[in-house]
Enzyme design. Structure first.
Site, mmCIF file in Angstrom:
data_model
loop_
_atom_site.group_PDB
_atom_site.id
_atom_site.type_symbol
_atom_site.label_atom_id
_atom_site.label_comp_id
_atom_site.label_asym_id
_atom_site.label_seq_id
_atom_site.Cartn_x
_atom_site.Cartn_y
_atom_site.Cartn_z
ATOM 1 N N THR A 128 24.318 -29.145 -43.051
ATOM 2 C CA THR A 128 23.887 -29.747 -41.803
ATOM 3 C C THR A 128 22.417 -30.129 -41.983
ATOM 4 O OG1 THR A 128 23.793 -29.483 -39.398
ATOM 5 C CG2 THR A 128 23.203 -27.561 -40.710
ATOM 6 N N VAL B 298 28.357 -35.056 -38.597
ATOM 7 C CA VAL B 298 27.053 -35.575 -38.980
ATOM 8 C C VAL B 298 25.995 -34.673 -38.362
ATOM 9 C CG1 VAL B 298 25.494 -37.557 -38.908
ATOM 10 C CG2 VAL B 298 27.969 -37.920 -39.018
ATOM 11 N N CYS B 299 25.042 -34.268 -39.168
ATOM 12 C CA CYS B 299 23.927 -33.456 -38.681
ATOM 13 C C CYS B 299 24.460 -32.179 -38.017
ATOM 14 C CB CYS B 299 23.074 -34.301 -37.740
ATOM 15 S SG CYS B 299 21.444 -33.634 -37.364
ATOM 16 N N THR B 300 23.994 -31.881 -36.785
ATOM 17 C CA THR B 300 24.389 -30.631 -36.132
ATOM 18 C C THR B 300 25.766 -30.699 -35.492
ATOM 19 O OG1 THR B 300 23.168 -31.333 -34.165
ATOM 20 C CG2 THR B 300 22.026 -29.881 -35.716
#
Length: 330
Positions: free
Chosen positions: A127, A107-109
């Site tokens: 990302t 998730v995300c970074t």
């Protein structure tokens, strides 16, 4: 039914919503089965088993250390500012142990941590939009797509920032269990229906920069409020009191997007909302969004979303009759 273990990796500086969003989805799937064995067994682990402090200052207490954690079906790595200064031991653990999981999710970074461990080479990923260029620069063997809210490439799934992790988790529940259960969880969490993975991270208005000159800003607003109007370059240029050539060049320079691309995104977004929220016929929706014919809208949907309007409505239309929510505490 197979019980799938979901192991969530915790570290200092993790984004709390990247953790709790997907966890609530998987926990909701467990509640849907009532007295049956939960569909997912959720575990959290940090490098040494110690509590971690999130980027917002919350303290999360893991179930165990990573060394003592079970081999998971799904290994989930959330993002956060801590992903950019991660302990090298965490990268080593991922490099050694992540390949044992049947599914890798970031998730995300969190994708940065997977990339540092060499787990994304040769794969298409995404990302948070603010870090896509950095991920692509630092890891040239990774194909970074900055647009979708989540991407699936084999057993690896990556998502954009924060709430996109919820969308990805719902998609995984739909794959593992059923569409009905995914929609039931979405209603309970009040996130409505899950968004398709290839939906852009931003709406057209957010994807494009706001024009500096007032006439161009007014045209942007006009487009978003009147998708059914004549939005050819000549008409828009006349509204901005510019020649078509000058308008097209100035619009792209100031917004980072051609007028045609901007109009296309606005119309698709408007059509999506009508298909999700109303019972209007396909023909009525196509006219309301300026397509003229259902076939023109169908081509735009397949190009942008990978699904025809009828299929999109089947998957994401909100039911008119309220459905019962799973019996969760809260």
């Amino acid at each position: 039914m197979e019980q799938r273990t979901v192991l969530v990796v915790l570290y200092d500086g993790v984004q709390s919503l990247d953790v709790t969003g997907p966890v609530e989805v998987f926990a909701g799937a467990a509640a849907c089965h009532g007295g049956e064995e939960p569909a997912y067994r959720i575990r959290t682990a940090s490098l040494d088993g110690a509590p971690v402090r999130t980027s917002s200052g919350l303290t999360l207490v893991p179930d165990s250390s990573l060394a003592d954690a079970p081999t998971p079906h799904t290994l989930l790595v959330p993002g956060g500012i801590g992903s950019r200064t991660a302990d090298p031991r965490l990268i080593d653990w991922l490099r050694t142990n992540a390949p044992r999981a049947r599914r890798l999710v970031s998730v995300c970074t969190g994708a940065i941590l997977f990339a540092e461990a060499g787990l994304l080479d040769g794969r298409r990923v995404t990302t948070h939009w603010a870090f896509c260029a950095e991920l692509a620069r630092d890891h040239p063997a990774v194909e970074v797509d900055p647009d979708p809210i989540f991407v699936r490439d084999g057993h690896v799934a990556t998502s954009a920032g924060v709430t996109a992790g919820i969308d990805l988790a719902l998609a995984l529940v739909e794959e593992d269990l059923s569409r009905d259960e995914a929609l039931l969880i979405a209603r309970y969490l009040v996130v409505f229906l899950r968004r398709p993975g290839n939906q852009a991270q931003f709406s057209a208005q957010l994807s494009a920069q706001t024009a500096l000159r007032e006439p161009l800003r007014e045209v942007q607003q006009w487009i978003s409020e009147h998708p059914d109007e004549n939005l050819r370059v000549e008409s828009l240029a006349a509204r901005a009191r510019l020649s078509p050539r000058h308008f097209a060049r100035a619009f792209q320079t100031e917004t980072g997007m051609t007028p045609g691309k901007y109009v296309e995104r606005v119309r698709v977004e408007h059509a999506r909302r009508l298909l999700e929220d109303t019972s209007h016929g396909i023909g009525e929706v196509s006219r309301a969004c300026g397509y003229g014919t259902p076939e023109a809208m169908r081509r735009a949907f397949i190009k942008t979303l990978g699904a025809a309007p009828a299929e999109y409505r089947r998957r994401f239309h909100a039911p008119l009759t309220p459905q019962p929510a799973p019996a969760l505490d809260g």
